[in-house]
Design a protein around this motif. Structure first.
Motif, PDB file in Angstrom:
ATOM      1  N   HIS A 131       0.819  -1.204   0.000  1.00 29.73           N
ATOM      2  CA  HIS A 131       0.000   0.000   0.000  1.00 29.73           C
ATOM      3  C   HIS A 131       0.859   1.262   0.000  1.00 29.73           C
TER       4      HIS A 131
ATOM      5  N   HIS B  21      -6.997   1.186  -7.270  1.00 27.91           N
ATOM      6  CA  HIS B  21      -7.790   0.344  -6.375  1.00 27.91           C
ATOM      7  C   HIS B  21      -7.615  -1.114  -6.779  1.00 27.91           C
TER       8      HIS B  21
ATOM      9  N   PRO C  10     -15.023  -2.293   1.053  1.00 28.38           N
ATOM     10  CA  PRO C  10     -13.632  -2.049   1.424  1.00 28.38           C
ATOM     11  C   PRO C  10     -13.186  -2.975   2.547  1.00 28.38           C
TER      12      PRO C  10
ATOM     13  N   PRO D  61      -6.308   0.073   2.797  1.00 27.50           N
ATOM     14  CA  PRO D  61      -6.756   1.192   1.967  1.00 27.50           C
ATOM     15  C   PRO D  61      -6.788   0.828   0.487  1.00 27.50           C
ATOM     16  N   ARG D  62      -7.865   1.225  -0.174  1.00 28.91           N
ATOM     17  CA  ARG D  62      -8.032   1.061  -1.613  1.00 28.91           C
ATOM     18  C   ARG D  62      -8.240  -0.388  -2.057  1.00 28.91           C
TER      19      ARG D  62
ATOM     20  N   PHE E 272     -10.834  -3.660  -2.055  1.00 19.86           N
ATOM     21  CA  PHE E 272     -12.199  -4.144  -1.880  1.00 19.86           C
ATOM     22  C   PHE E 272     -12.195  -5.662  -2.007  1.00 19.86           C
TER      23      PHE E 272
ATOM     24  N   VAL F  64     -19.386  -1.957  -5.499  1.00 19.25           N
ATOM     25  CA  VAL F  64     -17.971  -1.638  -5.697  1.00 19.25           C
ATOM     26  C   VAL F  64     -17.801  -0.521  -6.716  1.00 19.25           C
TER      27      VAL F  64
ATOM     28  N   THR G 160     -18.841   2.862  -5.202  1.00 21.51           N
ATOM     29  CA  THR G 160     -17.900   3.373  -4.199  1.00 21.51           C
ATOM     30  C   THR G 160     -16.618   3.874  -4.836  1.00 21.51           C
ATOM     31  N   ILE G 161     -16.065   3.102  -5.782  1.00 22.69           N
ATOM     32  CA  ILE G 161     -14.819   3.524  -6.434  1.00 22.69           C
ATOM     33  C   ILE G 161     -15.033   4.814  -7.220  1.00 22.69           C
TER      34      ILE G 161
END
Length: 408
Positions: free
Chosen positions: A216, A235, A356, A361-362, A364, A384, A387-388
């Motif tokens: 990350h 993502h 998520p 972070p980032r 899913f 998804v 949200t993205i």
């Protein structure tokens, strides 16, 4: 980064019907994209199509190849009825949440039907009714209560008495719930269709590629692969099905073994309307017909994922399924043309976990399917992608990781 399972054994019936080819190239260099989708089965295909529809650049990878995991083993009863009835789900998560989960599932089937038509995916979609018949878990009285609970949630459901069930469908059981507007289809053609639409929008697919580590950074995630290459993405969506990656929590998710047979085509012998049939029993039993009149009958689930134990039971389970099918419909030729076993995921509530990943972070994930895999994959693609894109789905908390599944 996750255990590799032998997801199926035997010959699934979908091998009798040719699906379009989906090309996946070897990963020979480091690449980058807006979204990396890990897993090229039904969920990954739907997510990839939904993301490319928003103009995002998408890379999809799979440790085997497109549609080579549990996608080929599904029986594709695309129905809105969740494994957990509203009456019992209400006791686990509260009535309001249970009703909304069922309504969202109903909407997902409707949306999927429209999506297939809009995209022109040739997967033989056919609208089917569904019969939830009395068994050793829910008898006639409890089914009547369930029908009333569905009606209260705004979901059309008709309770059939034993007499009506016998007269209308030729089934000798204490009662049933009749529902409408579910969907029968070919899951391999469906998945190939979504992947090919995404590819036309410049999605890139690579296989065999195994992601071993996610690193990350502030504005992206780097996926390291066993092939020695990296994929940098804004993502990452883990759509690995029943092969959970180590980063995904599994405390409410379990793997079970299930068994399926399919008969020869026999359209003239089918029950009225070729309705989906599933039984309120343990062990579970369900059946559907293909477009050409084969009867698919599955169930006899076992709560273990050991492939050797699962496969050793195939002959006995095949015989038992054929016998149960014959008892229900004596007019059918129940000799199996196809027989297979597979590994499938289930959860404590029958609901999937989508969204998520906490502390990642980032990233899913889509996890836990039960008997509603394709329906939940549709919900996952909606949640998804929304949200993205920076939007908010009002049902996201219903399916979120770390949610509180209680009546509180």
């Amino acid at each position: 980064m996750g255990r590799k399972l032998d997801l199926d054994t035997g010959t699934p019936v979908w091998s009798a019907y040719r699906a379009p080819h989906v090309q996946a190239a070897p990963l020979t260099r480091d690449v980058a994209c807006d979204v990396l989708v890990v897993g090229l089965g039904i969920s990954g295909a739907m997510v990839a199509e939904a993301l490319t529809a928003q103009g995002l650049s998408v890379i999809g990878v799979d440790r085997r190849g497109p549609m080579c995991g549990s996608t080929r083993s599904t029986t594709a009863l695309v129905q809105f009825e969740i494994d957990e009835p509203i009456t019992s789900l209400s006791g686990k998560i509260g009535q309001a949440k249970a009703e909304q989960a069922w309504r969202r599932s109903r909407l997902a089937v409707t949306n999927l039907r429209g999506r297939i038509e809009q995209l022109g995916i040739a997967c033989r979609p056919e609208t089917r009714s569904s019969l939830f018949i009395a068994g050793n878990v829910l008898g006639a009285g409890m089914l009547r209560e369930e029908a009333q609970a569905r009606a209260a949630a705004g979901l059309r459901a008709t309770y059939l008495t034993a007499l009506a069930l016998k007269e209308d469908f030729g089934i000798d059981r204490a009662g049933a719930i009749l529902s409408d507007n579910n969907l029968a289809l070919d899951p391999l053609k469906l998945t190939a269709g979504f992947l090919r639409v995404a590819a036309r929008r410049k999605a890139r697919f690579y296989a065999p590629v195994e992601v071993t580590r996610l690193v990350h950074h502030a504005s992206d995630v780097v996926a390291e692969t066993r092939q020695g290459r990296t994929i940098t993405a804004g993502h990452v969506v883990l759509a690995t099905g029943y092969e959970l990656m180590d980063v995904a929590p599994s405390d409410t998710h379990s793997i079970i073994s299930t068994y399926v047979i399919a008969t020869k085509p026999q359209k003239a012998s089918l029950w009225p309307g070729a309705a989906f049939i599933w039984e309120a029993s343990d062990p579970y039993l369900y059946m559907r017909a293909t477009h050409d009149g084969r009867v698919i009958c599955g169930g006899e689930d076992e709560e273990f994922q050991d492939e050797d134990r699962r496969d050793a039971l195939i002959p006995a389970k095949t015989e038992r399924l054929a016998k149960k099918l014959k008892q229900l419909f004596p007019q059918l030729d129940t000799k199996p043309d196809f027989a297979w076993a597979g590994s499938f995921g289930s959860t404590t509530t029958g609901l999937p976990s989508i969204g998520p990943l906490p502390g990642r972070p980032r990233v899913f994930a889509v996890q836990g399917y039960g008997g509603n895999g394709i329906t939940f994959s549709q919900i996952a693609s909606e949640l998804v992608a929304t949200t993205i894109a920076g939007g908010r789905d009002t049902d996201a908390e219903l399916f979120a990781f770390g949610r509180k599944d209680s009546t509180a």
